[in-house]
Motif scaffolding. Structure first.
Motif, short mmCIF file in Angstrom:
data_model
loop_
_atom_site.label_atom_id
_atom_site.label_comp_id
_atom_site.label_asym_id
_atom_site.label_seq_id
_atom_site.Cartn_x
_atom_site.Cartn_y
_atom_site.Cartn_z
N MET A 235 6.44 -1.00 15.93
CA MET A 235 5.70 -1.45 14.77
C MET A 235 4.22 -1.49 15.14
SD MET A 235 6.11 -4.99 12.62
CE MET A 235 7.55 -4.57 11.69
N THR A 236 3.42 -0.83 14.34
CA THR A 236 1.99 -0.78 14.61
C THR A 236 1.31 -2.05 14.13
OG1 THR A 236 1.46 0.28 12.53
CG2 THR A 236 1.99 1.73 14.38
N LEU A 237 0.06 -2.20 14.54
CA LEU A 237 -0.71 -3.37 14.15
C LEU A 237 -0.94 -3.39 12.64
CD1 LEU A 237 -2.19 -5.84 15.27
CD2 LEU A 237 -4.23 -4.43 15.43
N THR A 238 -1.13 -2.24 12.04
CA THR A 238 -1.33 -2.16 10.60
C THR A 238 -0.08 -2.62 9.86
OG1 THR A 238 -2.77 -0.26 10.98
CG2 THR A 238 -2.03 -0.61 8.74
N GLN A 239 1.08 -2.23 10.33
CA GLN A 239 2.32 -2.66 9.70
C GLN A 239 2.55 -4.15 9.86
OE1 GLN A 239 5.17 -0.20 11.66
NE2 GLN A 239 5.04 1.45 10.13
N LYS A 240 2.14 -4.71 10.99
CA LYS A 240 2.29 -6.15 11.21
C LYS A 240 1.42 -6.93 10.23
CE LYS A 240 3.51 -5.91 16.06
NZ LYS A 240 3.11 -6.21 17.43
N ILE B 140 -5.88 -18.81 1.55
CA ILE B 140 -6.96 -18.32 2.42
C ILE B 140 -6.40 -17.40 3.50
CG2 ILE B 140 -8.62 -19.07 4.17
CD1 ILE B 140 -9.20 -21.48 2.37
N LEU B 141 -5.23 -17.74 4.04
CA LEU B 141 -4.59 -16.87 5.04
C LEU B 141 -4.21 -15.53 4.44
CD1 LEU B 141 -3.54 -16.67 7.95
CD2 LEU B 141 -1.38 -17.59 7.11
N ALA B 142 -3.72 -15.52 3.20
CA ALA B 142 -3.36 -14.27 2.54
C ALA B 142 -4.60 -13.41 2.30
CB ALA B 142 -2.66 -14.55 1.22
N ILE B 143 -5.69 -14.02 1.88
CA ILE B 143 -6.93 -13.26 1.65
C ILE B 143 -7.47 -12.71 2.96
CG2 ILE B 143 -9.34 -13.49 0.93
CD1 ILE B 143 -8.34 -15.50 -1.20
N THR B 144 -7.43 -13.52 4.01
CA THR B 144 -7.92 -13.07 5.32
C THR B 144 -7.09 -11.91 5.86
OG1 THR B 144 -8.63 -15.33 5.77
CG2 THR B 144 -8.47 -13.84 7.65
N THR B 145 -5.77 -12.02 5.77
CA THR B 145 -4.93 -10.93 6.27
C THR B 145 -5.10 -9.67 5.41
OG1 THR B 145 -3.05 -11.79 5.03
CG2 THR B 145 -3.22 -12.38 7.36
N PHE B 146 -5.40 -9.83 4.13
CA PHE B 146 -5.65 -8.66 3.29
C PHE B 146 -6.91 -7.93 3.75
CE2 PHE B 146 -8.01 -6.88 -0.33
CZ PHE B 146 -7.16 -5.83 -0.63
N PHE B 147 -7.97 -8.69 4.06
CA PHE B 147 -9.20 -8.05 4.52
C PHE B 147 -9.00 -7.36 5.87
CE2 PHE B 147 -11.66 -11.03 1.66
CZ PHE B 147 -12.01 -10.02 0.78
N ILE B 148 -8.28 -8.00 6.77
CA ILE B 148 -8.02 -7.37 8.07
C ILE B 148 -7.16 -6.13 7.90
CG2 ILE B 148 -6.87 -7.70 10.30
CD1 ILE B 148 -7.70 -10.64 10.13
N TYR B 149 -6.17 -6.20 7.04
CA TYR B 149 -5.32 -5.04 6.77
C TYR B 149 -6.11 -3.89 6.17
CZ TYR B 149 -1.69 -2.25 4.48
OH TYR B 149 -0.92 -1.22 4.06
N SER B 150 -7.01 -4.20 5.24
CA SER B 150 -7.79 -3.12 4.62
C SER B 150 -8.77 -2.50 5.61
CB SER B 150 -8.53 -3.64 3.39
OG SER B 150 -9.45 -4.64 3.76
N VAL B 151 -9.30 -3.28 6.54
CA VAL B 151 -10.17 -2.72 7.58
C VAL B 151 -9.36 -1.83 8.52
CG1 VAL B 151 -11.52 -3.34 9.63
CG2 VAL B 151 -11.92 -4.52 7.49
N LEU B 152 -8.16 -2.26 8.86
CA LEU B 152 -7.32 -1.45 9.75
C LEU B 152 -6.91 -0.13 9.09
CD1 LEU B 152 -5.03 -4.13 11.41
CD2 LEU B 152 -6.81 -2.78 12.49
#
Length: 59
Positions: free
Chosen positions: A1-6, A43-55
Protein backbone atom coordinates in the motif's frame (compact mmCIF):
# COMPACT_ATOMS: atom_id res chain seq x y z
CA UNK A 1 0.00 0.00 0.00
CA UNK A 2 1.48 3.30 -1.07
CA UNK A 3 1.50 6.49 0.97
CA UNK A 4 -1.11 8.02 -1.32
CA UNK A 5 -3.46 5.10 -0.74
CA UNK A 6 -2.95 5.35 3.02
CA UNK A 7 -3.91 9.02 3.02
CA UNK A 8 -6.90 8.31 0.79
CA UNK A 9 -8.06 5.65 3.26
CA UNK A 10 -7.44 7.94 6.23
CA UNK A 11 -9.32 10.80 4.56
CA UNK A 12 -12.34 8.68 3.71
CA UNK A 13 -12.39 7.16 7.20
CA UNK A 14 -12.21 10.48 9.03
CA UNK A 15 -14.77 12.07 6.72
CA UNK A 16 -17.17 9.15 7.15
CA UNK A 17 -16.74 9.13 10.92
CA UNK A 18 -17.26 12.90 11.07
CA UNK A 19 -20.49 12.67 9.08
CA UNK A 20 -21.71 9.74 11.19
CA UNK A 21 -21.07 11.52 14.49
CA UNK A 22 -22.60 14.73 13.16
CA UNK A 23 -25.78 12.91 12.15
CA UNK A 24 -25.99 10.95 15.41
CA UNK A 25 -25.57 14.15 17.44
CA UNK A 26 -28.27 15.80 15.33
CA UNK A 27 -30.70 12.97 16.02
CA UNK A 28 -29.89 13.18 19.73
CA UNK A 29 -28.42 9.70 20.02
CA UNK A 30 -24.82 10.67 20.82
CA UNK A 31 -25.27 13.76 22.97
CA UNK A 32 -22.49 13.03 25.46
CA UNK A 33 -19.66 13.80 23.02
CA UNK A 34 -18.40 17.37 23.17
CA UNK A 35 -18.34 19.46 20.02
CA UNK A 36 -14.54 19.68 20.16
CA UNK A 37 -14.27 16.01 19.19
CA UNK A 38 -16.41 16.62 16.12
CA UNK A 39 -14.42 19.73 15.26
CA UNK A 40 -11.18 17.79 15.64
CA UNK A 41 -12.42 15.09 13.26
CA UNK A 42 -13.44 17.69 10.68
CA UNK A 43 -10.06 19.42 10.92
CA UNK A 44 -8.31 16.04 10.59
CA UNK A 45 -10.38 15.23 7.49
CA UNK A 46 -9.53 18.59 5.90
CA UNK A 47 -5.84 18.18 6.73
CA UNK A 48 -5.65 14.67 5.30
CA UNK A 49 -7.46 15.88 2.17
CA UNK A 50 -4.84 18.57 1.59
CA UNK A 51 -1.98 16.11 2.15
CA UNK A 52 -3.64 13.61 -0.16
CA UNK A 53 -4.11 16.20 -2.89
CA UNK A 54 -0.45 17.27 -2.62
CA UNK A 55 0.67 13.64 -2.88
CA UNK A 56 -1.46 13.13 -5.99
CA UNK A 57 0.06 16.15 -7.74
CA UNK A 58 3.59 14.97 -6.89
CA UNK A 59 3.31 11.99 -9.23
Amino acid sequence: MTLTQKFAYLFSSTLGLSILIYLLRGFGIVTFLPGSILLGLIILAITTFFIYSVLITKR
